[in-house]
Design a protein around this motif. Structure first.
Motif, PDB file in Angstrom:
ATOM      1  N   GLN A   1     -15.903 -78.011 -55.289  1.00 59.32           N
ATOM      2  CA  GLN A   1     -15.057 -77.520 -54.199  1.00 59.32           C
ATOM      3  C   GLN A   1     -15.540 -78.087 -52.862  1.00 59.32           C
ATOM      4  N   CYS A   2     -14.582 -78.490 -52.045  1.00 59.61           N
ATOM      5  CA  CYS A   2     -14.860 -78.929 -50.687  1.00 59.61           C
ATOM      6  C   CYS A   2     -14.355 -77.877 -49.709  1.00 59.61           C
ATOM      7  N   THR A   3     -15.170 -77.573 -48.694  1.00 63.84           N
ATOM      8  CA  THR A   3     -14.783 -76.621 -47.659  1.00 63.84           C
ATOM      9  C   THR A   3     -14.343 -77.380 -46.410  1.00 63.84           C
ATOM     10  N   ILE A   4     -13.211 -76.973 -45.867  1.00 63.11           N
ATOM     11  CA  ILE A   4     -12.620 -77.629 -44.705  1.00 63.11           C
ATOM     12  C   ILE A   4     -12.881 -76.790 -43.464  1.00 63.11           C
ATOM     13  N   ASP A   5     -13.274 -77.437 -42.382  1.00 59.50           N
ATOM     14  CA  ASP A   5     -13.411 -76.772 -41.086  1.00 59.50           C
ATOM     15  C   ASP A   5     -13.072 -77.815 -40.021  1.00 59.50           C
ATOM     16  N   ASP A   6     -11.887 -77.716 -39.432  1.00 58.74           N
ATOM     17  CA  ASP A   6     -11.394 -78.767 -38.544  1.00 58.74           C
ATOM     18  C   ASP A   6     -10.628 -78.141 -37.391  1.00 58.74           C
ATOM     19  N   GLN A   7     -10.780 -78.699 -36.221  1.00 58.69           N
ATOM     20  CA  GLN A   7     -10.034 -78.240 -35.057  1.00 58.69           C
ATOM     21  C   GLN A   7      -8.839 -79.163 -34.847  1.00 58.69           C
ATOM     22  N   LEU A   8      -7.650 -78.659 -35.144  1.00 57.22           N
ATOM     23  CA  LEU A   8      -6.427 -79.401 -34.893  1.00 57.22           C
ATOM     24  C   LEU A   8      -5.998 -79.206 -33.449  1.00 57.22           C
ATOM     25  N   SER A   9      -4.984 -79.934 -33.031  1.00 58.58           N
ATOM     26  CA  SER A   9      -4.513 -79.807 -31.649  1.00 58.58           C
ATOM     27  C   SER A   9      -3.857 -78.461 -31.394  1.00 58.58           C
ATOM     28  N   TRP A  10      -3.379 -77.801 -32.445  1.00 66.29           N
ATOM     29  CA  TRP A  10      -2.643 -76.551 -32.267  1.00 66.29           C
ATOM     30  C   TRP A  10      -3.236 -75.376 -33.040  1.00 66.29           C
ATOM     31  N   ALA A  11      -4.285 -75.624 -33.823  1.00 64.68           N
ATOM     32  CA  ALA A  11      -4.857 -74.542 -34.632  1.00 64.68           C
ATOM     33  C   ALA A  11      -6.251 -74.928 -35.081  1.00 64.68           C
ATOM     34  N   HIS A  12      -7.034 -73.903 -35.381  1.00 62.65           N
ATOM     35  CA  HIS A  12      -8.317 -74.096 -36.054  1.00 62.65           C
ATOM     36  C   HIS A  12      -8.062 -73.974 -37.546  1.00 62.65           C
ATOM     37  N   LEU A  13      -8.379 -75.037 -38.275  1.00 59.79           N
ATOM     38  CA  LEU A  13      -8.092 -75.078 -39.704  1.00 59.79           C
ATOM     39  C   LEU A  13      -9.351 -74.810 -40.511  1.00 59.79           C
ATOM     40  N   ARG A  14      -9.281 -73.810 -41.381  1.00 58.64           N
ATOM     41  CA  ARG A  14     -10.324 -73.554 -42.375  1.00 58.64           C
ATOM     42  C   ARG A  14      -9.678 -73.583 -43.747  1.00 58.64           C
ATOM     43  N   GLY A  15     -10.448 -73.931 -44.750  1.00 58.90           N
ATOM     44  CA  GLY A  15      -9.876 -73.941 -46.087  1.00 58.90           C
ATOM     45  C   GLY A  15     -10.823 -74.509 -47.107  1.00 58.90           C
TER      46      GLY A  15
END
Length: 908
Positions: free
Chosen positions: A568-582
């Motif tokens: 499993q890979c964990t995602i943590d990214d700051q998009l221009s319109w949202a903070h993305l986790r997954g």
């Protein structure tokens, strides 16, 4: 072997494209609760273990009581990457309901089925309990039933700190279910900053008076001790909970309704159910954290549950009286517009006065050891666990009938009415509480019958998990392996009961009890007696056997060895319109299943062994995305392939097989150790608006495409080669065999609305008041064929209620608390346990159960930590009702009375 059609990409760019598309769905929902106070989006969850323990950190918050429970549940839901629901303790040893099952059943999308008046098994999103998996501290649990479904009333609520329900899977969630995964958590001592001792006690009383030696009062008490050393490197927790709960129920109904196409009942019954549930539960935990890089813990759980129940009442066959007189015959009838009989008068019946004894002893044991080591960018976790369940049961049916002074049989007349709107009524001419005339002996159904089923279920698991932190694109990557070895053994010897010399015998002093009070159904009272004492004094010894043809298939063993690899890979990214986790990942689940039993061989006139099984592998990809938006809003998206293992009693190889000596053709019925699991493709979307940490609003939708299902079917071309080797009567190896088989699935979908709202957000004058509510609509296209309901037509998905709702209104301020809760469920097809612990399906009418609680926690320093509470369960005395196809054919109508509990809590 199955190959996944879903292959998540590890690249960031497709995630941004997906995020942009989902923004369109968020736009229309962002107008919800714009006036709510907002907080910045939370930081990414850096540690999955920390999230799992979060609900039990009780010392770090100022809010206490029910509002604390709500806030902890809100925090858990918000911090999770996948779609979850949770319930947390109000305080140490204080879940917000009388039992853990009621607490779980109040979560959005979940519903309970009552057993003996108490919520016991749980359905998630309209699927039967078989589709869910239950964990304790993240580890799969065995069960005392015939299959996988956990009976939650065996887990003391005082020893459970929180429950998290995972509605969407993650690759590292081992043991996940198809409908959901329920993870019960016990206390972790290093989550507390200081020593805690918590005591609680309750006295309870039921408003029904059944007679027959029954009792209406009970008690429960618990103690919890939590401590740490000064350096906070060693922590210890211990909990004990005791329950002495009266069994109280009144029941009327029928049997054989609609048999042979008739609209008439085959029999009538009126009973009191009485006895006691006694349970002692223990939990212990030891944590060591000598430094920031290493920690280890050991936890143990033990529960001993004893149930002793007697059913006393009158049962009447409406079509047969053993040839005592001509008839029975109707002298008058009443029918409704559909032509179904709803009442009548029947002459020349020969009722039974019955006392049925059921003693059940259950033991649950679970141990787990976990070690965690942080090394630079690596985290290594090892886990070993063991879970064991034992059930020993004794069921005895004793029969008596009315005899005159010369010991001759006496027939009676019964007038009954099913259209009363409450309890069906049954009026007789004779007094069945008169034990000078009502005698035990060789009735029209024999003297009686006994069964002694037992279950032994064991599971050992080993897990190794490695996580490496990443500095680019993804937060971390995790991979691991889990091996589980499970074996379930069922044994069920039985025997008939007969009085000494097969004589009609008067039940005398020392055995006789006060009569069972059946006046609630218009019936005369019925004779009651101590069944074990009667068995000792008036009956031949009960000597159960298991080596006759019809009992051989009731003994079986099912073994499962499951190896699960996951990444499993964990995602943590700051998009221009949202903070993305997954996260995204895949499980490879290899299953080796087998079953052993004996079958009866007509030619050998004895048993012969039979073993069968198979291996297969499922690949289960999953993707969870959580977009944290401005205004404290979260948009979630999940897609996965899921499986649910077949019921263990479906995997048994045991069968009843015979060869027709005239045609030479074999036939039979039994289990199927070659079954594949239920498989489904699942899609979830959820929008959540949070009101800081005080509450939230959520709307969620789910869709499951069940690509396979398991049905009870008849295969006309079954190969009996392994079953009838050496049988000289067989002219062919091919015949008809009824067993569970894999078949085509269908669609299941639903919408869930939930709201936790403190009224102070509306007006400060309403501070302390609040509302927690949810509504779920479920729909399924799946129709199954199951002959156990006797109507020959396809039936809806078992466990599916089209509508499920929960409402709790509360007030809590300055130490005072009060709340009223309503748990509503529409009609569904449920599963019940009959004589000998055999499973069968039945139609169950919808219900609304209302509970309430009021309490006060003292605020003065000298009494700080002391609280008093008054709880009421089933205040509306909601009926439990089973019916046959249509609601005018009542099979069982039960009421359990209102239960009040008065108690104290003390923490220091």
């Amino acid at each position: 072997m199955r190959t996944s059609t879903l292959t998540p990409s590890p690249r960031r760019l497709p995630l941004r494209w997906l995020a942009t598309g989902l923004l369109l769905a968020q736009t229309s929902l962002s107008l919800v609760a714009q006036t709510a106070e907002t907080t910045p989006a939370p930081a990414a969850d850096k540690d999955k273990q920390a999230l799992a323990e979060q609900p039990i950190v009780l010392e770090a918050v100022k809010v206490t009581g029910f509002r604390h429970s709500i806030e902890e549940s809100v925090a858990t839901k918000k911090a999770a990457v996948n779609v979850v629901e949770s319930v947390s303790s109000e305080d140490i040893a204080k879940l917000p309901d009388i039992s853990i099952a009621e607490s779980i059943a109040r979560l959005p999308g979940l519903a309970a089925q009552r057993v003996a008046g108490r919520a016991s098994v749980i359905s998630i999103r309209g699927l039967a309990p078989d589709f869910a998996t239950t964990l304790l501290n993240g580890r799969e649990q065995v069960s005392t039933g015939d299959n996988r479904g956990v009976e939650f009333d065996q887990y003391p609520s005082e020893l459970i700190s929180s429950v998290v329900v995972h509605k969407t899977p993650e690759a590292n969630l081992v043991g996940q279910g198809l409908s959901g995964t329920l993870d019960m958590r016990t206390i972790q001592p290093l989550s507390f900053s200081s020593r805690v001792v918590a005591l609680s006690a309750r006295y309870q009383n039921n408003n029904y008076d059944l007679g027959a030696g029954s009792k209406s009062s009970g008690n429960r008490y618990s103690v919890t001790y939590i401590d740490q050393n000064d350096a906070k490197t060693v922590g210890f927790a211990f909990g004990y909970a005791h329950l002495d709960d009266p069994i109280i129920a009144r029941a009327t109904g029928s049997y054989g309704y609609g048999s042979g196409g008739s609209s008439d009942p085959g029999g009538l019954k009126t009973f009191d159910f009485w006895g006691t549930n006694k349970r002692d539960g223990l939990t212990a935990a030891l944590q060591l954290r000598p430094n920031s890089n290493f920690s280890t813990s050991f936890d143990a759980y033990y529960s001993k549950f004893n149930r002793e129940e007697t059913d006393s009442g009158i049962e009447t066959n409406t079509g047969w009286n053993g040839g005592v007189a001509s008839g029975p015959n109707y002298t008058s009838t009443t029918r409704d517009s559909s032509g179904t009989i709803t009442g009548g008068t029947i002459a020349n019946v020969y009722p039974l006065a019955r006392n049925i004894y059921n003693k059940r002893d259950d033991e649950l044991t679970a141990f787990g050891w976990n070690a965690r080591y942080n090394a630079d960018k690596w985290v290594v976790v090892g886990d070993i666990s063991y879970s064991k369940a034992d059930r020993k049961q004794l069921k005895l049916e004793t029969n008596a009938q009315y005899r005159d002074a010369s010991n001759n049989p006496v027939v009676d007349t019964v007038t009954y009415n099913f259209a009363s709107g409450g309890f069906p009524t049954f009026k007789y001419g004779l007094d069945y509480s008169d034990l000078s005339h009502v005698k035990v002996g060789p009735s029209i159904y024999g003297g009686g019958y006994g069964a002694s089923p037992s279950v032994d279920d064991k599971l050992t698991s080993y897990k190794l998990d490695l996580t490496r932190g990443l500095s680019k694109y993804f937060e971390n990557i995790e991979f691991g392996v889990n091996y589980g070895d499970r074996e379930k053994y069922k044994h069920q010897p039985e025997a008939g009961l007969s009085t000494i010399n097969n004589a009609w015998t008067t039940v005398g002093s020392g055995v006789a009890l006060s009569p069972a009070n059946l006046g609630f159904a218009g019936s005369p009272n019925s004779g009651a007696w101590d069944v074990p004492a009667a068995l000792t004094k008036y009956y031949n010894p009960y000597l159960p056997v298991d080596n006759v043809s019809y009992l051989i298939p009731k003994t079986w063993t099912v073994s499962e060895k499951i190896t699960t690899f996951y990444a499993q890979c964990t995602i943590d990214d700051q998009l221009s319109w949202a903070h993305l986790r997954g996260n995204f990942g895949v499980q490879a689940k290899n299953v080796d299943q087998s079953s052993h039993s004996n079958i009866w061989d007509d030619y050998l006139n004895g048993p012969k062994p039979l073993t069968a099984g198979k291996t297969y592998t499922d690949y289960l990809p999953s993707l969870n995305l959580a977009f944290e938006l401005e205004g404290d809003q979260v948009l979630r998206f999940a897609v996965a392939q899921q499986v649910a293992r077949p019921r263990l009693d479906q995997l048994k190889v045991s069968s009843e097989v015979g060869v027709d000596q005239t045609t030479g053709k074999p036939g039979g019925s039994g289990g199927n150790p070659l079954l594949d699991p239920w498989r489904a493709n699942a899609f979830d979307v959820s929008f959540e608006k949070y009101f800081a940490k005080k509450g939230y609003f959520s709307i969620a939708g789910f869709y499951k495409k069940l690509t396979t299902y398991i049905y009870d079917q008849t295969n006309p071309n079954f190969d009996f080669t392994n079953y009838i080797k050496g049988n000289p009567y067989a002219k062919t190896n091919i015949g008809s065999f009824s067993q569970p088989l894999n078949g085509q699935g269908g669609n299941l979908s639903g919408v869930e609305l939930s709201l936790a709202l403190p009224f102070s957000m509306i007006s400060q004058s309403l501070d302390g008041f609040g509302l927690v509510t949810s509504y779920t609509y479920n729909h399924s296209s799946i129709l199954i064929h199951d002959n156990s309901l006797g109507n020959g037509s396809p039936i809806a998905l078992p466990g599916l209620s089209p509508r499920v709702a929960n409402v709790t209104v509360y007030y809590e301020k300055a130490g005072f608390s009060a709340r009223v809760s309503s748990r509503i469920r529409a009609d569904f097809i449920g599963e019940i346990t009959g004589f000998g612990a055999d499973r069968s399906l039945t139609y169950i009418k919808g219900e609304n159960v209302i509970d309430a609680q009021i309490g006060y926690e003292f605020q003065t320093p000298s009494l700080k930590g002391l609280g008093v509470v008054l709880q009421g369960y089933n205040l509306n005395d909601a009926a439990y009702e089973e019916y046959v196809g249509t609601k005018n054919k009542i099979n069982q109508y039960q009421k359990y009375g209102r239960t009040l509990l008065l108690g104290v809590n003390y923490k220091f």
